[in-house]
Design a protein around this motif. Structure first.
Motif, PDB file in Angstrom:
ATOM      1  N   PRO A  65      42.960  48.203  39.583  1.00  0.00           N
ATOM      2  CA  PRO A  65      43.325  49.229  38.598  1.00  0.00           C
ATOM      3  C   PRO A  65      44.661  48.953  37.903  1.00  0.00           C
ATOM      4  CG  PRO A  65      42.548  50.269  40.605  1.00  0.00           C
ATOM      5  CD  PRO A  65      42.648  48.798  40.892  1.00  0.00           C
ATOM      6  N   LEU A  66      45.611  48.381  38.625  1.00  0.00           N
ATOM      7  CA  LEU A  66      46.904  48.072  38.003  1.00  0.00           C
ATOM      8  C   LEU A  66      46.800  46.948  36.975  1.00  0.00           C
ATOM      9  CD1 LEU A  66      49.248  48.343  41.112  1.00  0.00           C
ATOM     10  CD2 LEU A  66      49.095  49.924  39.171  1.00  0.00           C
ATOM     11  N   CYS A  67      45.755  46.145  37.078  1.00  0.00           N
ATOM     12  CA  CYS A  67      45.553  45.039  36.137  1.00  0.00           C
ATOM     13  C   CYS A  67      44.655  45.405  34.957  1.00  0.00           C
ATOM     14  CB  CYS A  67      44.973  43.830  36.869  1.00  0.00           C
ATOM     15  SG  CYS A  67      46.119  43.089  38.041  1.00  0.00           S
ATOM     16  N   LEU A  68      44.143  46.622  34.924  1.00  0.00           N
ATOM     17  CA  LEU A  68      43.248  47.021  33.831  1.00  0.00           C
ATOM     18  C   LEU A  68      43.888  46.874  32.450  1.00  0.00           C
ATOM     19  CD1 LEU A  68      41.257  50.011  35.330  1.00  0.00           C
ATOM     20  CD2 LEU A  68      40.488  47.667  34.921  1.00  0.00           C
ATOM     21  N   TYR A  71      36.082  39.964  28.023  1.00  0.00           N
ATOM     22  CA  TYR A  71      36.032  41.103  28.946  1.00  0.00           C
ATOM     23  C   TYR A  71      35.627  40.667  30.357  1.00  0.00           C
ATOM     24  CZ  TYR A  71      34.760  45.692  30.838  1.00  0.00           C
ATOM     25  OH  TYR A  71      34.673  46.818  31.617  1.00  0.00           O
ATOM     26  N   TYR A  72      34.469  40.074  30.487  1.00  0.00           N
ATOM     27  CA  TYR A  72      34.022  39.647  31.809  1.00  0.00           C
ATOM     28  C   TYR A  72      34.901  38.530  32.381  1.00  0.00           C
ATOM     29  CZ  TYR A  72      29.735  42.449  31.497  1.00  0.00           C
ATOM     30  OH  TYR A  72      28.830  43.472  31.410  1.00  0.00           O
ATOM     31  N   PRO A  73      35.288  37.515  31.586  1.00  0.00           N
ATOM     32  CA  PRO A  73      36.187  36.509  32.152  1.00  0.00           C
ATOM     33  C   PRO A  73      37.491  37.104  32.685  1.00  0.00           C
ATOM     34  CG  PRO A  73      35.193  35.653  30.164  1.00  0.00           C
ATOM     35  CD  PRO A  73      34.795  37.105  30.260  1.00  0.00           C
ATOM     36  N   ALA A  74      38.064  38.069  31.971  1.00  0.00           N
ATOM     37  CA  ALA A  74      39.298  38.704  32.455  1.00  0.00           C
ATOM     38  C   ALA A  74      39.046  39.424  33.773  1.00  0.00           C
ATOM     39  CB  ALA A  74      39.840  39.674  31.408  1.00  0.00           C
ATOM     40  N   PHE A  75      37.939  40.140  33.857  1.00  0.00           N
ATOM     41  CA  PHE A  75      37.603  40.833  35.101  1.00  0.00           C
ATOM     42  C   PHE A  75      37.340  39.837  36.229  1.00  0.00           C
ATOM     43  CE2 PHE A  75      36.792  45.274  33.600  1.00  0.00           C
ATOM     44  CZ  PHE A  75      37.373  45.917  34.685  1.00  0.00           C
ATOM     45  N   LEU A  76      36.662  38.735  35.920  1.00  0.00           N
ATOM     46  CA  LEU A  76      36.408  37.720  36.943  1.00  0.00           C
ATOM     47  C   LEU A  76      37.720  37.202  37.528  1.00  0.00           C
ATOM     48  CD1 LEU A  76      33.509  35.680  35.311  1.00  0.00           C
ATOM     49  CD2 LEU A  76      33.422  36.769  37.562  1.00  0.00           C
ATOM     50  N   ILE A  77      38.677  36.903  36.669  1.00  0.00           N
ATOM     51  CA  ILE A  77      39.957  36.360  37.127  1.00  0.00           C
ATOM     52  C   ILE A  77      40.702  37.391  37.977  1.00  0.00           C
ATOM     53  CG2 ILE A  77      42.236  35.577  36.356  1.00  0.00           C
ATOM     54  CD1 ILE A  77      40.701  34.344  33.881  1.00  0.00           C
ATOM     55  N   ILE A  78      40.774  38.613  37.509  1.00  0.00           N
ATOM     56  CA  ILE A  78      41.513  39.657  38.229  1.00  0.00           C
ATOM     57  C   ILE A  78      40.839  40.013  39.549  1.00  0.00           C
ATOM     58  CG2 ILE A  78      42.138  42.108  38.127  1.00  0.00           C
ATOM     59  CD1 ILE A  78      42.739  41.545  35.093  1.00  0.00           C
ATOM     60  N   VAL A  79      39.538  40.226  39.513  1.00  0.00           N
ATOM     61  CA  VAL A  79      38.827  40.586  40.739  1.00  0.00           C
ATOM     62  C   VAL A  79      38.851  39.409  41.718  1.00  0.00           C
ATOM     63  CG1 VAL A  79      36.581  41.238  41.714  1.00  0.00           C
ATOM     64  CG2 VAL A  79      37.408  42.351  39.638  1.00  0.00           C
ATOM     65  N   GLY A  80      38.700  38.206  41.202  1.00  0.00           N
ATOM     66  CA  GLY A  80      38.781  37.026  42.070  1.00  0.00           C
ATOM     67  C   GLY A  80      40.137  36.922  42.751  1.00  0.00           C
ATOM     68  N   ALA A  81      41.212  37.096  42.001  1.00  0.00           N
ATOM     69  CA  ALA A  81      42.556  37.036  42.588  1.00  0.00           C
ATOM     70  C   ALA A  81      42.747  38.124  43.636  1.00  0.00           C
ATOM     71  CB  ALA A  81      43.610  37.151  41.489  1.00  0.00           C
ATOM     72  N   HIS A  82      42.134  39.266  43.405  1.00  0.00           N
ATOM     73  CA  HIS A  82      42.277  40.380  44.350  1.00  0.00           C
ATOM     74  C   HIS A  82      41.595  40.094  45.688  1.00  0.00           C
ATOM     75  CE1 HIS A  82      38.788  43.077  45.101  1.00  0.00           C
ATOM     76  NE2 HIS A  82      39.646  43.981  45.533  1.00  0.00           N
ATOM     77  N   TYR A  83      40.679  39.116  45.708  1.00  0.00           N
ATOM     78  CA  TYR A  83      40.002  38.781  46.965  1.00  0.00           C
ATOM     79  C   TYR A  83      40.815  37.848  47.867  1.00  0.00           C
ATOM     80  CZ  TYR A  83      35.749  41.169  45.729  1.00  0.00           C
ATOM     81  OH  TYR A  83      34.826  42.139  45.416  1.00  0.00           O
ATOM     82  N   LEU A  84      41.868  37.231  47.376  1.00  0.00           N
ATOM     83  CA  LEU A  84      42.646  36.330  48.234  1.00  0.00           C
ATOM     84  C   LEU A  84      43.188  37.020  49.494  1.00  0.00           C
ATOM     85  CD1 LEU A  84      44.489  33.998  45.728  1.00  0.00           C
ATOM     86  CD2 LEU A  84      42.721  33.389  47.390  1.00  0.00           C
ATOM     87  N   PRO A  85      43.763  38.224  49.410  1.00  0.00           N
ATOM     88  CA  PRO A  85      44.237  38.868  50.645  1.00  0.00           C
ATOM     89  C   PRO A  85      43.121  39.236  51.626  1.00  0.00           C
ATOM     90  CG  PRO A  85      45.180  39.946  48.701  1.00  0.00           C
ATOM     91  CD  PRO A  85      44.147  38.976  48.219  1.00  0.00           C
ATOM     92  N   PHE A  86      41.881  39.236  51.160  1.00  0.00           N
ATOM     93  CA  PHE A  86      40.766  39.524  52.064  1.00  0.00           C
ATOM     94  C   PHE A  86      40.644  38.447  53.137  1.00  0.00           C
ATOM     95  CE2 PHE A  86      37.817  42.815  50.060  1.00  0.00           C
ATOM     96  CZ  PHE A  86      38.804  43.355  49.265  1.00  0.00           C
ATOM     97  N   VAL A  87      41.116  37.230  52.838  1.00  0.00           N
ATOM     98  CA  VAL A  87      41.099  36.154  53.833  1.00  0.00           C
ATOM     99  C   VAL A  87      41.859  36.616  55.072  1.00  0.00           C
ATOM    100  CG1 VAL A  87      41.840  33.781  54.331  1.00  0.00           C
ATOM    101  CG2 VAL A  87      40.957  34.362  52.058  1.00  0.00           C
ATOM    102  N   PHE A  88      43.019  37.209  54.864  1.00  0.00           N
ATOM    103  CA  PHE A  88      43.852  37.720  55.958  1.00  0.00           C
ATOM    104  C   PHE A  88      43.287  39.026  56.513  1.00  0.00           C
ATOM    105  CE2 PHE A  88      47.570  40.077  57.552  1.00  0.00           C
ATOM    106  CZ  PHE A  88      48.037  39.161  58.484  1.00  0.00           C
ATOM    107  N   LEU A  89      42.844  39.901  55.622  1.00  0.00           N
ATOM    108  CA  LEU A  89      42.353  41.217  56.029  1.00  0.00           C
ATOM    109  C   LEU A  89      41.195  41.111  57.016  1.00  0.00           C
ATOM    110  CD1 LEU A  89      42.629  44.327  55.441  1.00  0.00           C
ATOM    111  CD2 LEU A  89      40.845  43.992  53.731  1.00  0.00           C
TER     112      LEU A  89
END
Length: 176
Positions: free
Chosen positions: A89-92, A106-124
């Motif tokens: 939401p902060l990246c919208l 639109y979709y490429p921007a969302f892909l990049i943002i949502v993809g980056a947001h998944y990096l902490p899931f590795v630790f989570l």
């Protein structure tokens, strides 16, 4: 609480994130389908507003599938999960700026943002599989935005496919 115990609890409660990926993938699929067969605007609105209900829909799906346990109040990863939830939401504003510059981003921007947001899931969740999801989404967003700047919907289909494929892979991970 030790890290491995905290991660095991996150895996057990959230099925390693598989249910959330499924919900996200279905929203992306619905968005891409509407963009393809109804209108670009309908697809934009579905992904934009559908993203806002991913967590409640995931909670409902977890409850319906019998994974309705709660996180232990002392689990230190619950704070990380809340912080991760605010990243997209902060990246919208970036998505809106990209869409304004070129609606096909639109979709490429969302892909990049949502993809980056998944990096902490590795630790989570304690699984490296999220590294591949993050990299696939970010690289897909960059490549589609760069190589297909005149096409709107490919990023929507890519996002849906990646999220649904990773949901299936994550579902197979046993909780530790």
């Amino acid at each position: 609480m030790h890290l491995n115990i905290a991660q095991s609890e996150m895996q057990a409660v959230f099925k390693s994130g598989a249910v959330g990926q499924l919900v996200s993938g279905l929203i992306w699929l619905l968005s891409a389908a509407f963009s393809t067969w109804v209108s670009r605007q309908s697809g934009v609105l579905i992904l934009f507003f559908g993203g806002m209900v991913i967590f409640p829909l995931t909670q409902l799906a977890l409850k319906l599938t019998g994974h309705s346990r709660q996180i232990t109040p002392g689990n230190p990863l619950s704070a990380l999960a809340r912080q991760i939830a605010f990243f997209v939401p902060l990246c919208l504003p970036l998505v809106i700026a990209a869409y304004t510059a070129n609606p096909n981003w639109y979709y490429p921007a969302f892909l990049i943002i949502v993809g980056a947001h998944y990096l902490p899931f590795v630790f989570l969740y304690g699984t490296r599989l999220y590294t591949f999801l993050a990299a696939s989404m970010v690289m897909g967003g960059v490549l589609i935005g760069w190589l297909l700047p005149n096409l709107f919907v490919p990023g929507g289909w890519l996002g849906a496919g990646l999220l649904l494929a990773f949901a299936a892979l994550l579902w197979r991970i046993p909780a530790q």
